[in-house]
Design a protein around this motif. Sequence first.
Motif, PDB file in Angstrom:
ATOM      1  N   VAL A 184       0.870  -1.174   0.000  1.00  0.00           N
ATOM      2  CA  VAL A 184       0.000   0.000   0.000  1.00  0.00           C
ATOM      3  C   VAL A 184       0.912   1.230   0.000  1.00  0.00           C
ATOM      4  CG1 VAL A 184      -1.779   1.253   1.271  1.00  0.00           C
ATOM      5  CG2 VAL A 184      -1.771  -1.249   1.290  1.00  0.00           C
ATOM      6  N   PHE A 186       1.607   5.375   0.335  1.00  0.00           N
ATOM      7  CA  PHE A 186       1.028   6.587   0.910  1.00  0.00           C
ATOM      8  C   PHE A 186       1.580   7.773   0.144  1.00  0.00           C
ATOM      9  CE2 PHE A 186       4.487   8.727   3.030  1.00  0.00           C
ATOM     10  CZ  PHE A 186       5.390   7.729   3.355  1.00  0.00           C
ATOM     11  N   LEU A 228       3.705   1.981   2.770  1.00  0.00           N
ATOM     12  CA  LEU A 228       3.320   1.898   4.187  1.00  0.00           C
ATOM     13  C   LEU A 228       4.057   0.743   4.842  1.00  0.00           C
ATOM     14  CD1 LEU A 228      -0.549   2.174   4.616  1.00  0.00           C
ATOM     15  CD2 LEU A 228       1.184   3.841   5.245  1.00  0.00           C
ATOM     16  N   ARG A 233      -0.583  -1.505   7.163  1.00  0.00           N
ATOM     17  CA  ARG A 233      -1.338  -1.727   5.921  1.00  0.00           C
ATOM     18  C   ARG A 233      -2.849  -1.771   6.100  1.00  0.00           C
ATOM     19  NH1 ARG A 233       2.312  -6.250   2.927  1.00  0.00           N
ATOM     20  NH2 ARG A 233       4.016  -4.828   2.480  1.00  0.00           N
ATOM     21  N   THR A 265      -3.762   7.123   1.112  1.00  0.00           N
ATOM     22  CA  THR A 265      -3.107   5.836   0.864  1.00  0.00           C
ATOM     23  C   THR A 265      -3.818   5.170  -0.296  1.00  0.00           C
ATOM     24  OG1 THR A 265      -4.564   4.686   2.389  1.00  0.00           O
ATOM     25  CG2 THR A 265      -2.476   5.501   3.277  1.00  0.00           C
ATOM     26  N   TYR A 266      -3.123   4.377  -1.043  1.00  0.00           N
ATOM     27  CA  TYR A 266      -3.773   3.661  -2.134  1.00  0.00           C
ATOM     28  C   TYR A 266      -3.030   2.386  -2.469  1.00  0.00           C
ATOM     29  CZ  TYR A 266      -0.347   6.057  -5.170  1.00  0.00           C
ATOM     30  OH  TYR A 266       0.794   6.536  -5.738  1.00  0.00           O
ATOM     31  N   ARG A 267      -3.832   1.410  -2.864  1.00  0.00           N
ATOM     32  CA  ARG A 267      -3.275   0.117  -3.264  1.00  0.00           C
ATOM     33  C   ARG A 267      -3.155   0.148  -4.780  1.00  0.00           C
ATOM     34  NH1 ARG A 267      -2.917  -4.875  -0.691  1.00  0.00           N
ATOM     35  NH2 ARG A 267      -3.924  -4.095   1.174  1.00  0.00           N
TER      36      ARG A 267
END
Length: 527
Positions: A184, A186, A228, A233, A265-267
């Motif tokens: 993940v 950030f 992250l 996570r 945050t993004y996956r």
Amino acid sequence: MDTDVLIVGAGPTGLMLANQLARRNINTLIIDQHPGPSLETRALGVQARTLEIYSHLGIVERAIELGKRGTGANIWAQGEHRARVALSDVGDKVTPYPFVLILGQDDNERIMGDHLRELGCSVQWNTGLVSVTQQADSVTAVIKQAEGSQRKVVAAWVAGCDGARSTVRESCGIAFAGAPYEHVFFVADTEVTGRMVPDEVNVYLFQDGFHLLFPMRGKDHWRIVGILPPELRNKPDLRFEAVVPSLQNEAGDQLQIKSCSWFSTYRIHHRAAVHFRDRRCFLLGDAAHIHSPVGAQGMNTGLQDAYNLAWKLTLVIKKQAKTALLDSYEQERLPVARALLHGTDRAFRFIVSDSWIPGLLRTRVLSRLAAFAANRNAVQRLAFRTVSQTGVRYRKSSLSKSLNGLPENAPHAGDRFPWLRLKFTADGAVEDLFQKLCDTHFSLILVGQSNFTGETPELNGLLHTYVVPADPTNDEELARTRISQPSFYLIRPDGYVGLCGASIESADIQDYFTENLHLLIQRAASA
Ligand SMILES: Cc1cc2nc3c(=O)[nH]c(=O)nc-3n(C[C@H](O)[C@H](O)[C@H](O)COP(=O)(O)OP(=O)(O)OC[C@H]3O[C@@H](n4cnc5c(N)ncnc54)[C@H](O)[C@@H]3O)c2cc1C
């Protein structure tokens, strides 16, 4: 027919396509489900090739004025500065823009949106695409308006610039092959002080990952991007404060955080659509490909997709070319996306691998490799061409035809025509070729073709011809860019070489226009 082109999505890709079509007087409708422009910075790096396109569009000065020039990248490991790659030194003969412009996606969208309005076209916000159905000569789109009602729009063509969850892609049943990463990311827009090299990109490598610090507009403003720590996570409502200890651990405790204005945050996934076109519908930008942000390529690649498609769609809509020309969009852009996915995936996996061996390699070997590469011009030039996207080429495209007689190392069909400063009259001033060439036309560059008496085909003003006279300044520039004499280059509107060779013949040009480009032109009667 309600419109020639329905553009779904007013992110950077859709806005670029709308601008390119509007300046070519194509009837366009651009819709977006959001209530207005995005206020998130998201992508931050504007690459040289994008700035070249901005220049033709007339927005490059505004972009440079608002952004910050990143002229170098610095690698840090274990608290020490290990290497610096100077972008300006390696790129200054390649492009007028030898730097990464640090300018947020929101600013890029605003500049393109303003320009689109000046061209007489505006985004219809609060308007979402529900589905598309295709007929032989049109597409019927069902769109949902702000108050919830639905209506039908009939368009000749649909451009799916609607991001990773593309409705156009799903309506067309095109698979989005790939997978998510477990990591993940950030992203934080901050005000910080520390040992970073000012105005340059700073990369901190450490055992479990990396932190990237991009300089932003304003004193001590930095965009921080990182992975992250695994223990964070799955934490809900995560705040920036949670990542500060790991940041200070790796970037040094001199890193003092003053404020954070945006944290997200993004996956991420690495995926590419298996096709970029289904009959009358096209996929561009994140709708067609998504990948890790390593290398700041995502937004730029979408903008290049739009630039590639716009001139082709224009010729077809204006009935100057057959629809077969449009096959070259997928042919050219899909391999670029696949290569990008492959490259960013390999780099990303190497950098973020959780295993201790690559972790050790990363901090020790990678930083030494970077230091070694920083001193090697050839490596730096290759890195610059790759990251700046000036090295993208379409040599295998059906639109690329190199005739015999050019040396191996000369520019060939499918290459971006190099940036040159030339004299076009014996006693004239030196001119910037990129400024001179118009990107809504084909350009024919003639070098040492004094015996050429044949006529170029009648293209209703679509072709501009430039003769490069013999001159010591010209000789030097041509030699620098390995353009042999004599030679000729037929350049497409998007700046790529379509046809080239040592000696020009009218018949070759006519064949190229009719057979490769599928242009609907009258062949000149043979003598
Ligand atoms: C947090 C974050 C950070 C990022 N950081 C970077 C970075 O540092 N560098 C980088 O290169 N890239 C980065 N990216 C990726 C980058 O933002 C994308 O590559 C870029 O936005 C792609 O532009 P696009 O126009 O193709 O798609 P998008 O920007 O996703 O735009 C798609 C548009 O389509 C609209 N839409 C969707 N569905 C419909 C529908 N059915 N009807 C009407 N409209 C619709 C959406 O509202 C949206 O406005 C980041 C992304 C995120 C999320």
